[in-house]
Design an enzyme around this catalytic site. Structure first.
Site, mmCIF file in Angstrom:
data_model
loop_
_atom_site.group_PDB
_atom_site.id
_atom_site.type_symbol
_atom_site.label_atom_id
_atom_site.label_comp_id
_atom_site.label_asym_id
_atom_site.label_seq_id
_atom_site.Cartn_x
_atom_site.Cartn_y
_atom_site.Cartn_z
ATOM 1 N N ASP A 1 0.781 -1.231 0.000
ATOM 2 C CA ASP A 1 0.000 0.000 0.000
ATOM 3 C C ASP A 1 0.820 1.291 0.000
ATOM 4 O O ASP A 1 0.322 2.340 0.398
ATOM 5 C CB ASP A 1 -0.921 0.017 1.218
ATOM 6 C CG ASP A 1 -0.179 -0.281 2.526
ATOM 7 O OD1 ASP A 1 1.044 -0.026 2.584
ATOM 8 O OD2 ASP A 1 -0.821 -0.761 3.475
ATOM 9 N N GLU B 1 -0.076 -9.064 -0.893
ATOM 10 C CA GLU B 1 -0.678 -8.508 0.323
ATOM 11 C C GLU B 1 -1.885 -7.648 -0.044
ATOM 12 O O GLU B 1 -2.012 -6.483 0.327
ATOM 13 C CB GLU B 1 0.339 -7.715 1.156
ATOM 14 C CG GLU B 1 -0.122 -7.521 2.607
ATOM 15 C CD GLU B 1 0.878 -6.806 3.477
ATOM 16 O OE1 GLU B 1 1.733 -7.483 4.063
ATOM 17 O OE2 GLU B 1 0.823 -5.555 3.549
ATOM 18 N N GLU C 1 -2.078 5.059 2.789
ATOM 19 C CA GLU C 1 -2.041 3.637 2.458
ATOM 20 C C GLU C 1 -3.405 3.049 2.098
ATOM 21 O O GLU C 1 -3.518 2.227 1.183
ATOM 22 C CB GLU C 1 -1.418 2.852 3.619
ATOM 23 C CG GLU C 1 0.068 3.064 3.799
ATOM 24 C CD GLU C 1 0.409 4.278 4.633
ATOM 25 O OE1 GLU C 1 1.606 4.496 4.907
ATOM 26 O OE2 GLU C 1 -0.520 5.024 5.026
ATOM 27 N N HIS D 1 5.494 5.736 14.354
ATOM 28 C CA HIS D 1 5.941 6.659 13.311
ATOM 29 C C HIS D 1 4.838 7.133 12.373
ATOM 30 O O HIS D 1 5.071 8.000 11.533
ATOM 31 C CB HIS D 1 7.017 5.985 12.454
ATOM 32 C CG HIS D 1 6.485 4.860 11.611
ATOM 33 N ND1 HIS D 1 6.298 3.598 12.099
ATOM 34 C CD2 HIS D 1 6.087 4.843 10.318
ATOM 35 C CE1 HIS D 1 5.818 2.831 11.144
ATOM 36 N NE2 HIS D 1 5.665 3.561 10.062
ATOM 37 N N ARG E 1 1.936 8.835 10.236
ATOM 38 C CA ARG E 1 1.539 10.236 10.071
ATOM 39 C C ARG E 1 0.292 10.574 10.882
ATOM 40 O O ARG E 1 0.190 11.659 11.461
ATOM 41 C CB ARG E 1 1.257 10.530 8.589
ATOM 42 C CG ARG E 1 2.461 10.456 7.671
ATOM 43 C CD ARG E 1 2.011 10.508 6.214
ATOM 44 N NE ARG E 1 3.108 10.241 5.291
ATOM 45 C CZ ARG E 1 3.796 11.163 4.635
ATOM 46 N NH1 ARG E 1 3.494 12.434 4.822
ATOM 47 N NH2 ARG E 1 4.766 10.844 3.814
ATOM 48 N N HIS F 1 12.176 6.502 14.424
ATOM 49 C CA HIS F 1 12.073 6.827 12.998
ATOM 50 C C HIS F 1 12.817 8.126 12.696
ATOM 51 O O HIS F 1 12.950 9.001 13.557
ATOM 52 C CB HIS F 1 10.594 6.975 12.626
ATOM 53 C CG HIS F 1 10.307 6.943 11.161
ATOM 54 N ND1 HIS F 1 10.380 8.062 10.368
ATOM 55 C CD2 HIS F 1 9.940 5.931 10.349
ATOM 56 C CE1 HIS F 1 10.057 7.742 9.123
ATOM 57 N NE2 HIS F 1 9.791 6.455 9.085
#
Length: 380
Positions: A97, A119, A133, A207, A209, A240
């Site tokens: 994604d 996936e 994603e 991490h 967003r 990260h």
């Protein structure tokens, strides 16, 4: 004449999950297996290629400082143009994604090259969470000819959406990858020292967003509380590289006893850290699949998960991003042995280490190289 299959990926998580598939295809006489990197993540991607002893046939090297979703997408599209024209692959494989996934699939669609989506079928049904994603994988499903769904629930999502193409249930290729990365003799000085001192070690990653700002602050405050109230608990957090993440981590977790903020680690280090830890707290997607295969409970630091079968199986719990709930579930795993054992011993729904074989078999069937359609993965 061999079937030319080009695998396109550009981030570390994609590379981890695609590496064993690239190698499986290369080992089969019917295929010419090509590897095209976008370089969306440069350094982290290169480390995975080195660990799995893979070399790229093409490398777009698109990464720029302060790159945006638009720049990643357009640079990938333009870079794929020349490669698709010259190589003329019979099939393009993309994974999951990411923006590389979406742009790679779109480039293949523009050139009328069939797309295999590894996936496939993960959904939250909230187009802004995870962002971007959820929309990337949904759009790829509309373009793909072959859908390789890790679980039955993922396949059911695709059927409900009436996607075109063939749907296969394969398990997740990350379980295949872990067969080569996890070793008893892998050197990990920090966690081994902490365990020798009698510490129960939590591995933390955070991490995403959508967790920037107050959600991430809540997560870090909750982690600090768990460590402060349990003298035998330590946390290892590979932080990260995002400036927003590093600033928040330093503010809420920096300088605290038994909380270790370390630089990002490669795939071998992460898999072996998880293998030796007590449990995992994460907002990552992949770790929800990886840690349970090692018998490690997972607290998911997100409001929702596109992996509900893990919740149903009992290998993960959705902790959310609210301070009180994270602390409650953390205390449950630390203070209640029965709760911990129930999660640690639950059956991982994500595979048996043969996903790549099933995918390669499915591609052979699609191109008429085998008579029988491969059987779907069944949870053990």
């Amino acid at each position: 004449m061999k079937i030319k299959v080009m695998s396109v990926f550009g981030t570390r998580p994609e590379a981890i999950k695609m590496a064993p598939l690239v190698k499986e295809l290369a080992d089969r006489p019917h295929f010419e297996s090509l590897c095209c990197l976008t370089g969306q993540h440069r350094q982290m991607l290169d480390s995975v290629m080195e660990i799995f002893k893979l070399e790229a046939d093409h490398d777009l090297n698109i990464m720029q400082k302060q790159q945006t979703l638009s720049s990643i997408t357009t640079r990938t599209l333009l870079g794929m143009e020349e490669i698709l024209t010259s190589q003329k692959p019979d099939l393009i494989l993309v994974h999951g994604d990411t923006s590389t996934t979406f742009a790679g699939a779109l480039a293949a669609f523009y050139h009328k090259v069939p797309i295999g989506h590894v996936e496939a079928g993960l959904r939250t049904y909230d187009k802004y969470s995870p962002y971007p994603e959820e929309m990337n994988r949904t759009l790829v499903s509309d373009m793909a000819a072959l859908h390789f769904a890790p679980t039955r629930a993922n396949a059911d999502n695709l059927r409900k959406e009436h996607v075109q193409g063939e749907i296969f249930i394969t398990g997740n290729t990350v379980i295949d990858a872990m067969k080569t990365t996890v070793r008893d003799d892998y050197p990990l000085e920090l966690i081994d020292r902490l365990k020798a001192e009698g510490k129960r070690v939590i591995v933390l990653t955070c991490h995403r967003r959508e967790n920037y700002g107050e959600p991430m602050e809540n997560i870090f405050r909750a982690v600090a509380e768990l460590v402060q109230t349990h003298e035998d608990v330590a946390v290892i957090y590979p932080v990260h590289l995002s400036p927003a993440v590093r600033e928040c981590a330093a503010k809420f977790l920096g300088g605290r006893e038994r909380i270790f903020l370390i630089d990002p680690v490669d795939v071998e280090q992460m898999h072996n850290l998880m293998a030796r830890c007590h449990f995992v707290m994460t907002d990552s997607g992949g770790l929800q699949e990886e840690a349970p295969s090692l018998g490690k409970p997972v607290l998911v630091l997100r409001r929702e998960t596109e992996r509900p079968e893990a919740v149903e199986a009992g290998t993960v719990k959705l902790a959310g991003v609210e301070y009180n709930e994270i602390v409650r579930l953390g205390n449950e795993l630390l203070d209640e042995p029965c709760a911990y054992e129930a999660m640690a011993k639950a059956v991982n729904p994500y595979g048996d280490g043969n996903a790549c074989k099933r995918i390669a078999d499915a591609i052979e069937w699609y191109f008429g190289l085998r008579k029988d359609r491969p059987e779907n993965f069944q949870k053990g």
